[in-house]
Motif scaffolding. Structure first.
Motif, mmCIF file in Angstrom:
data_model
loop_
_atom_site.group_PDB
_atom_site.id
_atom_site.type_symbol
_atom_site.label_atom_id
_atom_site.label_comp_id
_atom_site.label_asym_id
_atom_site.label_seq_id
_atom_site.Cartn_x
_atom_site.Cartn_y
_atom_site.Cartn_z
ATOM 1 N N VAL A 135 0.832 -1.210 0.000
ATOM 2 C CA VAL A 135 0.000 0.000 0.000
ATOM 3 C C VAL A 135 0.862 1.253 0.000
ATOM 4 C CG1 VAL A 135 -1.632 1.371 1.353
ATOM 5 C CG2 VAL A 135 -2.008 -1.084 1.072
ATOM 6 N N TYR A 136 1.832 1.319 0.894
ATOM 7 C CA TYR A 136 2.625 2.539 1.029
ATOM 8 C C TYR A 136 3.637 2.695 -0.104
ATOM 9 C CZ TYR A 136 0.396 2.643 5.564
ATOM 10 O OH TYR A 136 -0.550 2.664 6.560
ATOM 11 N N ASP A 137 4.118 1.579 -0.673
ATOM 12 C CA ASP A 137 4.956 1.686 -1.865
ATOM 13 C C ASP A 137 4.132 2.132 -3.067
ATOM 14 O OD1 ASP A 137 7.330 1.084 -0.660
ATOM 15 O OD2 ASP A 137 7.433 -0.989 -1.354
ATOM 16 N N PHE A 138 2.860 1.753 -3.098
ATOM 17 C CA PHE A 138 1.960 2.236 -4.147
ATOM 18 C C PHE A 138 1.766 3.753 -4.020
ATOM 19 C CE2 PHE A 138 -2.370 3.424 -5.410
ATOM 20 C CZ PHE A 138 -2.391 2.994 -6.727
ATOM 21 N N ASP A 139 1.647 4.237 -2.787
ATOM 22 C CA ASP A 139 1.453 5.669 -2.560
ATOM 23 C C ASP A 139 2.647 6.488 -3.038
ATOM 24 O OD1 ASP A 139 -0.992 5.134 -1.464
ATOM 25 O OD2 ASP A 139 -0.333 5.280 0.624
ATOM 26 N N THR A 140 3.854 5.967 -2.830
ATOM 27 C CA THR A 140 5.055 6.712 -3.209
ATOM 28 C C THR A 140 5.443 6.510 -4.664
ATOM 29 O OG1 THR A 140 6.507 4.898 -2.488
ATOM 30 C CG2 THR A 140 5.946 6.587 -0.857
ATOM 31 N N GLY A 141 4.806 5.555 -5.331
ATOM 32 C CA GLY A 141 5.133 5.278 -6.729
ATOM 33 C C GLY A 141 6.182 4.211 -6.921
ATOM 34 N N ALA A 142 6.686 3.627 -5.823
ATOM 35 C CA ALA A 142 7.724 2.601 -5.946
ATOM 36 C C ALA A 142 7.210 1.356 -6.649
ATOM 37 C CB ALA A 142 8.262 2.239 -4.561
ATOM 38 N N ASP A 143 5.903 1.056 -6.506
ATOM 39 C CA ASP A 143 5.316 -0.136 -7.122
ATOM 40 C C ASP A 143 4.476 0.196 -8.352
ATOM 41 O OD1 ASP A 143 6.495 -1.713 -5.265
ATOM 42 O OD2 ASP A 143 4.675 -2.242 -4.171
ATOM 43 N N LYS A 144 4.740 1.332 -8.965
ATOM 44 C CA LYS A 144 3.925 1.767 -10.102
ATOM 45 C C LYS A 144 3.921 0.733 -11.219
ATOM 46 C CE LYS A 144 3.458 5.543 -13.443
ATOM 47 N NZ LYS A 144 4.025 6.845 -13.906
ATOM 48 N N ASN A 145 5.075 0.153 -11.509
ATOM 49 C CA ASN A 145 5.192 -0.819 -12.601
ATOM 50 C C ASN A 145 5.380 -2.241 -12.095
ATOM 51 O OD1 ASN A 145 5.134 1.243 -14.621
ATOM 52 N ND2 ASN A 145 7.256 1.726 -14.126
ATOM 53 N N LYS A 146 5.044 -2.476 -10.848
ATOM 54 C CA LYS A 146 5.205 -3.800 -10.247
ATOM 55 C C LYS A 146 3.916 -4.586 -10.409
ATOM 56 C CE LYS A 146 6.755 -5.953 -5.936
ATOM 57 N NZ LYS A 146 7.131 -5.683 -4.527
ATOM 58 N N LYS A 147 3.907 -5.516 -11.344
ATOM 59 C CA LYS A 147 2.688 -6.243 -11.663
ATOM 60 C C LYS A 147 2.183 -7.084 -10.500
ATOM 61 C CE LYS A 147 3.565 -6.566 -16.626
ATOM 62 N NZ LYS A 147 3.730 -7.484 -17.776
ATOM 63 N N GLU A 148 3.135 -7.615 -9.686
ATOM 64 C CA GLU A 148 2.722 -8.491 -8.591
ATOM 65 C C GLU A 148 2.342 -7.739 -7.328
ATOM 66 O OE1 GLU A 148 7.312 -8.658 -8.650
ATOM 67 O OE2 GLU A 148 5.645 -8.429 -10.054
ATOM 68 N N SER A 149 2.307 -6.413 -7.379
ATOM 69 C CA SER A 149 1.817 -5.639 -6.244
ATOM 70 C C SER A 149 0.355 -5.995 -5.985
ATOM 71 C CB SER A 149 1.952 -4.135 -6.538
ATOM 72 O OG SER A 149 1.220 -3.374 -5.605
ATOM 73 N N VAL A 150 0.018 -6.245 -4.728
ATOM 74 C CA VAL A 150 -1.348 -6.625 -4.388
ATOM 75 C C VAL A 150 -2.319 -5.511 -4.761
ATOM 76 C CG1 VAL A 150 -2.896 -7.284 -2.506
ATOM 77 C CG2 VAL A 150 -0.553 -8.142 -2.542
ATOM 78 N N VAL A 151 -1.930 -4.265 -4.523
ATOM 79 C CA VAL A 151 -2.798 -3.137 -4.858
ATOM 80 C C VAL A 151 -3.066 -3.101 -6.358
ATOM 81 C CG1 VAL A 151 -3.068 -0.633 -4.788
ATOM 82 C CG2 VAL A 151 -1.964 -1.813 -2.889
ATOM 83 N N ASN A 152 -2.030 -3.308 -7.168
ATOM 84 C CA ASN A 152 -2.215 -3.297 -8.619
ATOM 85 C C ASN A 152 -3.061 -4.471 -9.089
ATOM 86 O OD1 ASN A 152 -0.651 -0.991 -8.930
ATOM 87 N ND2 ASN A 152 1.244 -2.129 -9.236
ATOM 88 N N MET A 153 -2.942 -5.606 -8.423
ATOM 89 C CA MET A 153 -3.676 -6.795 -8.848
ATOM 90 C C MET A 153 -5.158 -6.708 -8.502
ATOM 91 S SD MET A 153 -1.047 -9.920 -8.034
ATOM 92 C CE MET A 153 -2.217 -11.117 -8.684
ATOM 93 N N VAL A 154 -5.468 -6.290 -7.275
ATOM 94 C CA VAL A 154 -6.876 -6.235 -6.861
ATOM 95 C C VAL A 154 -7.527 -4.920 -7.270
ATOM 96 C CG1 VAL A 154 -6.427 -7.757 -4.911
ATOM 97 C CG2 VAL A 154 -6.376 -5.293 -4.557
ATOM 98 N N GLY A 155 -6.706 -3.902 -7.559
ATOM 99 C CA GLY A 155 -7.255 -2.626 -8.002
ATOM 100 C C GLY A 155 -7.895 -1.808 -6.907
ATOM 101 N N SER A 156 -7.539 -2.085 -5.648
ATOM 102 C CA SER A 156 -8.147 -1.356 -4.532
ATOM 103 C C SER A 156 -7.114 -1.121 -3.440
ATOM 104 C CB SER A 156 -9.342 -2.138 -3.969
ATOM 105 O OG SER A 156 -9.841 -1.512 -2.803
ATOM 106 N N ARG A 157 -6.724 0.129 -3.282
ATOM 107 C CA ARG A 157 -5.811 0.467 -2.205
ATOM 108 C C ARG A 157 -6.504 0.333 -0.854
ATOM 109 N NH1 ARG A 157 -4.988 4.290 1.388
ATOM 110 N NH2 ARG A 157 -2.848 4.920 1.972
ATOM 111 N N ALA A 158 -7.747 0.815 -0.767
ATOM 112 C CA ALA A 158 -8.493 0.787 0.497
ATOM 113 C C ALA A 158 -8.740 -0.650 0.958
ATOM 114 C CB ALA A 158 -9.815 1.530 0.339
ATOM 115 N N GLY A 159 -9.093 -1.529 0.018
ATOM 116 C CA GLY A 159 -9.336 -2.920 0.380
ATOM 117 C C GLY A 159 -8.085 -3.615 0.871
ATOM 118 N N THR A 160 -6.952 -3.330 0.219
ATOM 119 C CA THR A 160 -5.684 -3.923 0.636
ATOM 120 C C THR A 160 -5.284 -3.419 2.014
ATOM 121 O OG1 THR A 160 -4.991 -4.005 -1.684
ATOM 122 C CG2 THR A 160 -3.283 -4.299 -0.030
#
Length: 355
Positions: A135-160
């Motif tokens: 979640v927090y790496d998504f917020d900072t942009g560190a996981d922007k291109n990380k396909k296996e990020s849970v946030v990117n996979m489920v499409g919900s930061r709040a749910g994660t």
């Protein structure tokens, strides 16, 4: 001027034996960035055939050069496996098992039910660390291109984030319940310190991992704090409430902390560029992968040297020392692999040639 494309990574179609005799004229899609076919011409500008390739994307750097990346189609099951990060849960198993072993050597007790509850609670805590980190790496942009990020996979930061907080609450409840039953205040304080290290490691406003303090925090959390706390909880009984903190326990906790920090250090090799882009200055980013591979090699040697010294001085029991040395081939494998592959990147190169 014509671009000559290296065809060594193209797995479909004809690959010329002598690339100097052939010119490649790529056909771009309407978007202007994706190549779907490569037309191969001989020296007389006569087309031999078209090459069918997977999606290839270009990034222009003016007239001087260009770089081409081939986008891998990763199966969904593989992405889920990467997102789960099952090997990371070994950091829940190892401190608990080492603490249980030390308690057994000290008291002759193995409290299986308490061990199971602590294991489940530890897994929930690691799940919180895993999900909240995404979640927090998504917020900072560190996981922007990380396909296996849970946030990117489920499409919900709040749910994660909700799943992470739920895991934390349940895990802490299990640890507190066990500590209260064992009537061991020292264990509660140590476990609270370990969880606090995990929080300041990644959560705002601290995010100390971005300042290069991730490895020291990992060492303290899983080594002296968690391992010692588990030892106290699994050795406490109605007959013995306060266990001594012997040299065996302290040295074992240091070895666990050292090993866990080394695992964290190695896990950053594939994401150095992404970390640097978002200002995450981990030790590996500061050192670079070449020096980092040197650090890994000598850290593994230091780890086994420490183990040998502790075994020879009888601080650790001889059977424990011998069992730990059974992992030496794995340590050598990690060292050689990092040393050989630290520079490997999946880049599809284009070279500029004058015609």
């Amino acid at each position: 001027m014509t671009n000559l494309v290296s065809l060594c990574n193209i797995t479909y179609g004809f690959v010329p034996k002598n690339s100097t005799d052939l010119f490649v004229k790529p056909r771009f899609t309407s978007r202007g960035d994706g190549i779907t076919r490569l037309s191969v011409f001989d020296s007389n500008a006569k087309r031999i055939r078209n090459l069918r390739v997977g999606p290839i994307f270009c990034k222009s750097y003016g007239d001087a050069a260009a770089k081409m990346y081939q986008e891998d189609e990763i199966p969904k099951a593989k992405l889920i496996w990467r997102a789960i990060k099952l090997p990371i849960y070994s950091v829940a198993l190892v401190p608990l098992t080492v603490g249980a072993s030390a308690a057994y050597l000290e008291t002759g007790l193995f409290l299986a039910r308490r061990y199971a509850i602590l294991m489940l609670s530890s897994i929930l805590i690691i799940t919180w660390l895993n999900l909240s980190n995404d979640v927090y790496d998504f917020d900072t942009g560190a996981d922007k291109n990380k396909k296996e990020s849970v946030v990117n996979m489920v499409g919900s930061r709040a749910g994660t984030l909700a799943a992470a907080v739920t895991s934390l609450v349940l895990g802490v409840a299990g640890l507190v319940w066990t500590s209260v039953n064992a009537s061991n205040i020292r264990a509660i304080l140590l476990l609270a310190s370990a969880i606090l290290c995990g929080y300041v490691y990644q959560c705002p406003p601290f995010r100390l991992s971005y300042q290069g303090l991730g490895e020291p925090l990992c060492f303290a959390a899983f080594g002296p704090f968690a391992t010692t706390a588990f030892y106290l909880l699994l050795g406490s009984s109605s007959e013995m409430r306060q266990l001594p903190l012997s040299g065996m326990v302290l040295s074992s906790s240091l070895l666990v902390g050292f090993t866990t920090s080394l695992i964290l250090f190695c896990s950053h090799f594939h994401q150095v560029d992404g970390d640097l882009a978002v200002g995450k200055y981990s030790p590996l980013v500061r050192l670079g992968t070449e020096k980092g591979s040197f650090v890994v090699r000598w850290a593994i040697r230091l780890l086994y040297s420490m183990l040998l010294a502790l075994g020879l001085t009888r601080v650790l029991p001889l059977p424990c020392t011998l069992m730990c040395f059974l992992t030496l081939p794995v340590g050598n494998l990690v060292s050689s692999y990092v040393e050989k592959h630290h520079k490997v990147k999946k880049i599809f190169r284009i070279e500029n040639c004058n015609t």
